[in-house]
Motif scaffolding. Structure first.
Motif, PDB file in Angstrom:
ATOM      1  N   TRP A  39       0.811  -1.216   0.000  1.00  0.00           N
ATOM      2  CA  TRP A  39       0.000   0.000   0.000  1.00  0.00           C
ATOM      3  C   TRP A  39       0.848   1.272   0.000  1.00  0.00           C
ATOM      4  O   TRP A  39       0.458   2.280  -0.563  1.00  0.00           O
ATOM      5  N   ASP A  40       1.993   1.236   0.683  1.00  0.00           N
ATOM      6  CA  ASP A  40       2.738   2.464   0.975  1.00  0.00           C
ATOM      7  C   ASP A  40       3.934   2.744   0.079  1.00  0.00           C
ATOM      8  O   ASP A  40       4.512   3.819   0.158  1.00  0.00           O
ATOM      9  N   VAL A  41       4.343   1.802  -0.750  1.00  0.00           N
ATOM     10  CA  VAL A  41       5.539   2.007  -1.564  1.00  0.00           C
ATOM     11  C   VAL A  41       5.322   3.171  -2.539  1.00  0.00           C
ATOM     12  O   VAL A  41       4.229   3.360  -3.070  1.00  0.00           O
ATOM     13  N   VAL A  42       6.361   3.964  -2.728  1.00  0.00           N
ATOM     14  CA  VAL A  42       6.354   5.063  -3.691  1.00  0.00           C
ATOM     15  C   VAL A  42       7.700   5.084  -4.408  1.00  0.00           C
ATOM     16  O   VAL A  42       8.652   4.450  -3.975  1.00  0.00           O
ATOM     17  N   GLY A  43       7.743   5.814  -5.483  1.00  0.00           N
ATOM     18  CA  GLY A  43       8.995   5.994  -6.201  1.00  0.00           C
ATOM     19  C   GLY A  43       8.976   5.301  -7.545  1.00  0.00           C
ATOM     20  O   GLY A  43       7.966   4.725  -7.964  1.00  0.00           O
ATOM     21  N   PRO A  44      10.120   5.375  -8.231  1.00  0.00           N
ATOM     22  CA  PRO A  44      10.180   4.832  -9.588  1.00  0.00           C
ATOM     23  C   PRO A  44       9.956   3.319  -9.656  1.00  0.00           C
ATOM     24  O   PRO A  44       9.604   2.803 -10.706  1.00  0.00           O
ATOM     25  N   GLN A  45      10.147   2.636  -8.570  1.00  0.00           N
ATOM     26  CA  GLN A  45       9.949   1.186  -8.554  1.00  0.00           C
ATOM     27  C   GLN A  45       8.563   0.799  -8.035  1.00  0.00           C
ATOM     28  O   GLN A  45       8.305  -0.366  -7.779  1.00  0.00           O
ATOM     29  N   PHE A  46       7.671   1.788  -7.914  1.00  0.00           N
ATOM     30  CA  PHE A  46       6.344   1.553  -7.350  1.00  0.00           C
ATOM     31  C   PHE A  46       5.627   0.378  -8.013  1.00  0.00           C
ATOM     32  O   PHE A  46       5.218  -0.563  -7.353  1.00  0.00           O
ATOM     33  N   ARG A  47       5.453   0.447  -9.306  1.00  0.00           N
ATOM     34  CA  ARG A  47       4.633  -0.559  -9.982  1.00  0.00           C
ATOM     35  C   ARG A  47       5.225  -1.963  -9.829  1.00  0.00           C
ATOM     36  O   ARG A  47       4.511  -2.920  -9.547  1.00  0.00           O
ATOM     37  N   THR A  48       6.528  -2.082 -10.005  1.00  0.00           N
ATOM     38  CA  THR A  48       7.188  -3.385  -9.887  1.00  0.00           C
ATOM     39  C   THR A  48       6.973  -3.981  -8.504  1.00  0.00           C
ATOM     40  O   THR A  48       6.582  -5.145  -8.368  1.00  0.00           O
ATOM     41  N   LEU A  49       7.235  -3.198  -7.468  1.00  0.00           N
ATOM     42  CA  LEU A  49       7.091  -3.704  -6.094  1.00  0.00           C
ATOM     43  C   LEU A  49       5.625  -3.912  -5.728  1.00  0.00           C
ATOM     44  O   LEU A  49       5.281  -4.899  -5.071  1.00  0.00           O
ATOM     45  N   HIS A  50       4.777  -2.990  -6.142  1.00  0.00           N
ATOM     46  CA  HIS A  50       3.345  -3.100  -5.860  1.00  0.00           C
ATOM     47  C   HIS A  50       2.811  -4.433  -6.397  1.00  0.00           C
ATOM     48  O   HIS A  50       2.100  -5.161  -5.693  1.00  0.00           O
ATOM     49  N   GLU A  51       3.173  -4.776  -7.625  1.00  0.00           N
ATOM     50  CA  GLU A  51       2.712  -6.021  -8.228  1.00  0.00           C
ATOM     51  C   GLU A  51       3.386  -7.244  -7.593  1.00  0.00           C
ATOM     52  O   GLU A  51       2.733  -8.266  -7.362  1.00  0.00           O
ATOM     53  N   LEU A  52       4.691  -7.155  -7.328  1.00  0.00           N
ATOM     54  CA  LEU A  52       5.397  -8.276  -6.692  1.00  0.00           C
ATOM     55  C   LEU A  52       4.791  -8.580  -5.329  1.00  0.00           C
ATOM     56  O   LEU A  52       4.523  -9.740  -4.995  1.00  0.00           O
ATOM     57  N   TRP A  53       4.569  -7.538  -4.545  1.00  0.00           N
ATOM     58  CA  TRP A  53       4.025  -7.757  -3.208  1.00  0.00           C
ATOM     59  C   TRP A  53       2.594  -8.251  -3.240  1.00  0.00           C
ATOM     60  O   TRP A  53       2.157  -8.973  -2.351  1.00  0.00           O
TER      61      TRP A  53
END
Length: 177
Positions: A39-53
């Motif tokens: 829910w809280d991740v931000v930054g240029p890697q947002f989408r990658t981490l959001h989907e991985l998590w």
């Protein structure tokens, strides 16, 4: 209730149920952390981490149900309260802080690796102490899932670092000879 007669004594089953509840507690805390970071991740890697998590918390949700069902199959009752999870878990919370994306990943790596170490011990206990190869096999599957999740997370932070927007590497003038 009719006694359970599956080739394990009551003491063996109770020992395995306690191990499973400890792993259930860790899985719940790991699920909570993973969802919070999702829910809280931000930054240029947002989408990658959001989907991985999202993939990870869906897998954790399934494993939580599997733990609970394994506990019930052995005649026990799974933990079901936050108080119980916090009391039995080996993982710790990080209340009140919001780390950057790389720290989120690093914390989840540490947690998955702790779960992996715990599972290795529990697999040995199930086999050697409780003679429950079925649960040892079940836990081996859980171990493999955590190894894969930890590998995915480690691969993210072991790669080239992501620099903030506007970053310009130091330019070194070439020297003519």
């Amino acid at each position: 209730m009719r006694p359970i007669n599956i080739g394990l004594s009551d003491e063996q089953r109770q020992g395995v149920i306690e191990l499973l509840n400890q792993h259930l507690a860790d899985a719940y805390l790991l699920l909570i952390k993973t969802k919070k970071y999702h829910w809280d991740v931000v930054g240029p890697q947002f989408r990658t981490l959001h989907e991985l998590w999202e993939e990870h918390y869906q897998a954790l949700t399934e494993s939580i149900d599997d733990y609970a069902e394994r506990i019930r199959a052995l005649g026990g009752y799974p933990l079901g309260t936050v108080e119980g999870f916090l009391k039995h878990a080996s993982l710790k919370e990080h209340p009140g802080d919001l780390p950057d994306a790389n720290e989120m990943v690093g914390r989840l790596v540490v947690d998955h690796e702790q779960v992996i170490r715990n599972l290795r011990q529990a697999i040995d206990q199930c086999s050697d102490q409780f003679h429950d190869e079925g649960t040892a096999d079940f836990l081996t599957g859980q171990l493999e899932a955590h190894e894969e999740m930890a590998w995915m997370l480690r691969s993210f932070i072991e790669g080239t670092g992501i620099e903030p927007s506007g970053y310009r590497p130091e330019v070194r003038p070439s020297v003519a000879r």
